[in-house]
Design a protein around this motif. Structure first.
Motif, PDB file in Angstrom:
ATOM      1  N   MET A  72       0.848  -1.151  -0.014  1.00 19.25           N
ATOM      2  CA  MET A  72      -0.371   0.018   0.135  1.00 19.25           C
ATOM      3  C   MET A  72       0.885   1.260   0.220  1.00 19.25           C
ATOM      4  N   LEU A  75       2.177   1.709  -3.653  1.00 14.93           N
ATOM      5  CA  LEU A  75       0.887   2.311  -4.531  1.00 14.93           C
ATOM      6  C   LEU A  75       0.782   3.773  -4.022  1.00 14.93           C
ATOM      7  N   TRP A  76       0.658   4.059  -2.788  1.00 11.43           N
ATOM      8  CA  TRP A  76       0.339   5.777  -2.382  1.00 11.43           C
ATOM      9  C   TRP A  76       1.251   6.260  -2.838  1.00 11.43           C
ATOM     10  N   ASP A  82      -7.407   6.262  -5.340  1.00  8.13           N
ATOM     11  CA  ASP A  82      -8.026   5.745  -4.066  1.00  8.13           C
ATOM     12  C   ASP A  82      -8.848   4.384  -4.471  1.00  8.13           C
ATOM     13  N   MET A  85      -6.563   1.356  -4.897  1.00  9.78           N
ATOM     14  CA  MET A  85      -5.970   1.154  -3.609  1.00  9.78           C
ATOM     15  C   MET A  85      -6.904   0.290  -2.679  1.00  9.78           C
ATOM     16  N   ARG A  89      -6.211  -3.422  -1.558  1.00 10.19           N
ATOM     17  CA  ARG A  89      -6.210  -4.012  -0.257  1.00 10.19           C
ATOM     18  C   ARG A  89      -7.231  -5.093  -0.062  1.00 10.19           C
TER      19      ARG A  89
END
Length: 96
Positions: A72, A75-76, A82, A85, A89
């Protein structure tokens, strides 16, 4: 960033983690990376949940969560949307 590039960065973080790296001894990292890349690409495209390549390595629930947190973070930092993401997750979360 492509899924393959994201997985490459993700694996580097996991390998650098002193607690997690012993679980990768003897693991074919190329094969693991290919499996994770396919799962990540599937999750990013909104496909069904990815098969988690980390299962079977003997990680505790906490360690598995940390592995997913590393993904995460990658990717962030790459500014993935969003909604992607959230899908990722869910696809890689700790199995119940």
């Amino acid at each position: 960033m492509t899924p393959g590039e994201a997985v490459g960065r993700w694996l580097r973080l996991v390998v650098a983690d002193a607690e997690l790296s012993p679980y990768l001894i003897g693991v074919d990292l190329g094969r693991l990376a290919a499996h994770l890349t396919a799962g990540l690409a599937n999750a990013l495209d909104g496909g069904p949940a990815a098969v988690d390549g980390w299962q079977g390595l003997g990680l505790s629930e906490e360690q598995h969560r940390r592995v997913v947190d590393y993904l995460m973070g990658v990717l962030w930092a790459a500014e993935f949307p969003d909604d992607q993401m959230v899908r990722v997750r869910r696809a890689f979360e700790v199995p119940a």
